[in-house]
Design an enzyme around this catalytic site. Structure first.
Site, mmCIF file in Angstrom:
data_model
loop_
_atom_site.group_PDB
_atom_site.id
_atom_site.type_symbol
_atom_site.label_atom_id
_atom_site.label_comp_id
_atom_site.label_asym_id
_atom_site.label_seq_id
_atom_site.Cartn_x
_atom_site.Cartn_y
_atom_site.Cartn_z
ATOM 1 C CE LYS A 198 -5.072 6.453 10.441
ATOM 2 N NZ LYS A 198 -5.516 7.808 10.658
ATOM 3 C CE LYS A 199 -2.540 3.660 4.471
ATOM 4 N NZ LYS A 199 -3.335 3.235 3.308
ATOM 5 C CB SER A 208 -2.232 8.807 13.848
ATOM 6 O OG SER A 208 -3.363 8.944 13.045
ATOM 7 C CB THR A 231 -9.019 8.408 -1.445
ATOM 8 O OG1 THR A 231 -7.718 8.982 -1.542
ATOM 9 C CG2 THR A 231 -9.148 7.271 -2.424
ATOM 10 C CG ASP A 237 -2.100 0.971 1.070
ATOM 11 O OD1 ASP A 237 -2.237 1.589 0.001
ATOM 12 O OD2 ASP A 237 -2.857 1.144 2.045
ATOM 13 C CE LYS A 238 -1.032 6.833 -2.000
ATOM 14 N NZ LYS A 238 -1.620 8.173 -2.287
ATOM 15 C CG HIS A 239 -0.274 7.411 4.582
ATOM 16 N ND1 HIS A 239 -1.610 7.423 4.888
ATOM 17 C CD2 HIS A 239 0.240 8.574 5.047
ATOM 18 C CE1 HIS A 239 -1.894 8.545 5.528
ATOM 19 N NE2 HIS A 239 -0.796 9.262 5.640
ATOM 20 C CB SER A 240 -0.310 10.556 0.035
ATOM 21 O OG SER A 240 -0.286 11.955 -0.043
ATOM 22 N NE ARG A 284 -2.723 13.578 17.133
ATOM 23 C CZ ARG A 284 -2.429 13.044 15.929
ATOM 24 N NH1 ARG A 284 -2.906 11.875 15.583
ATOM 25 N NH2 ARG A 284 -1.658 13.688 15.090
#
Ligand code: URA
Length: 439
Positions: free
Chosen positions: A199-200, A195, A132, A92-95, A180
């Site tokens: 999740k990832k 955080s 997204t 996967d990717k996280h941005s 937060r």
């Protein structure tokens, strides 16, 4: 898969007040103390006001890598961690988010063509940045709210899936993030790291690539801040058994031409078909190539890029996107409405110096393309097409952008767009999109 060998349920009794005081005074907390706190918070035996005080103590005192790891691990194990039956690598990717960033829509189906699976848990718009899931909801019928079972089924059948977090995934983050958000403790590297990574990692990944942005449209305004965040994310991912790399990218101008939900779906399809704006295509290829090498699917970045180009140019990536959308109830052939077009023209001649990307995001919200409050309904048909980039020379009266707008918010948005595009007399070097890699 994330290693579970280091995770122990906390046993030692701890007092929340003492623990907060220890953090406030700059002591390093133990794994057990952190695990206890998260466990008690999720069980609602530690109230929000104590957790808010803890978050503020971390904001000011920071955390060591070991503490951040412990926090991430405890948050990850506050809910279910996905288990997969197939041997295919899960990637996967996280941005860290940016205006016009539609990379996830392209990256997930493109990678799914490369013998890996992409179980992508995504979110909705946050502040000026589009989400997204909001973009995909521009496709009639698309369901962004799959159950965990449906999520895993679509991923196994199609090779990729994009959906929102279910209630059983990382409940600690859901509670802590909301806290937060209202206690001015979002922009804190250890808290952001825990955080994002909890999740990832709950997706049960083998490899992850992070797009860490810096600039006017990004969470981290300077390269230095972005590098510190990238190092923290990569350290935690790698220590928890997931091959993690980061790419630092410039976010001083919108990514691609389109900002807004339907418009960004259309632009994503262009890129999947092998056309579309060069910056979107280049960044998608770079991130995909990075994670294919990490997952052991290709030997080198060059080889990965050749494979990816093959899928983009042959139409296979578009077919995969269509398959994923259909598996989630959507119909790509059904018309996605677009609002009428109004040009925003330049008031002077000169050179494009910079963009205030956040204002462009807020202009789309003003048109109805995002939310001012949680309950707002999104108008997917509105948005902005950017016609200029940093360094371009422009004439007076030349169109700089096109608004896809109804009456609502149109004049306010026009002024915001005009102000967000800074024109001067100096010539300017366009910024480089893809910067340092952190492994
Ligand atoms: N995105 C997240 O998921 N968490 C943060 O803390 C910041 C951005």
């Amino acid at each position: 898969m994330p290693s579970e060998t280091h995770f122990r349920k906390p046993t030692s009794p701890v007092n929340a007040t003492q623990l907060i005081a220890r953090k406030r005074d700059g002591h390093v907390l133990t794994d057990d103390e952190i695990a206890w706190l998260i466990n008690e918070y999720v069980a609602e035996r530690v109230p929000d006001y104590q957790m808010a005080a803890f978050a503020m103590a971390v904001y000011f005192q920071g955390m060591t890598t070991e503490e951040t790891l412990a926090l991430t691990r405890s948050m990850l194990h506050s809910g279910v961690v996905l288990n997969w039956e197939t041997d295919k690598p899960k990637v996967d990717k996280h941005s860290t988010g940016g205006i016009g960033d539609k990379i996830s829509l392209i990256l997930a189906p493109l990678l799914a063509c490369c013998d890996v699976q992409v179980p992508m848990i995504s979110g909705r718009g946050l502040g000026p940045t589009g989400g997204t899931l909001d973009k995909l909801e521009a496709v009639p019928g698309f369901r962004p709210d799959l159950s965990t079972g449906e999520f895993q089924r679509v991923c196994d059948d199609v090779g990729c899936v994009i959906s929102g977090a279910t209630a059983d995934l990382v409940p600690a983050d859901r509670k802590l993030y909301a806290l937060r958000d209202v206690t001015a403790t979002v922009s804190c590297i250890p808290l952001i790291t825990a955080s994002i990574m909890s999740k990832k990692l709950a997706e049960g990944l083998d490899a992850l690539v992070l797009d860490v942005k810096h600039g006017s449209g990004a969470f981290m305004k300077t390269t230095e801040e972005a590098r510190r965040l990238a190092l923290s994310l990569v350290a935690v991912g790698s220590r928890l058994g997931v091959t993690t790399t980061a790419v630092m990218t410039d976010k001083n101008q919108p990514l691609g031409r389109m900002i807004g939900n339907s418009l960004e779906v259309d632009e994503s399809i262009d890129v999947l078909c092998g056309t579309g704006p060069t910056d979107v295509r280049e960044l998608t290829r770079a991130l995909c190539a990075e994670v294919l090498v990490s997952a052991g699917r290709t030997e080198s970045i060059d080889e990965a890029e050749r494979v990816l180009d093959g899928h983009l140019n042959s139409g296979r990536a578009t077919e995969k996107f269509r398959e994923m959308i259909a598996a989630q109830g959507g119909d790509l052939d059904e018309k996605r409405p677009l609002a009428p077009i109004t040009d925003v023209a330049s008031r002077r001649e000169g050179v494009i110096q910079s963009f205030d990307c956040e204002s462009l995001g807020y202009a789309v919200i003003e048109l109805g393309g995002g939310r001012k409050v949680q309950t707002d309904k999104i108008d997917h048909s509105v948005g902005i097409e950017m016609l200029v980039r940093i360094g371009d020379e422009v004439e007076a009266d030349q169109p700089l952008a096109r608004m896809f707008a109804k009456l609502r918010g149109r004049e306010v948005a026009r002024e915001m767009i005009e102000r967000a595009i800074v024109i001067g007399d100096e010539s300017v070097e366009p910024p480089t999109l893809i910067g340092e890699r952190i492994t």
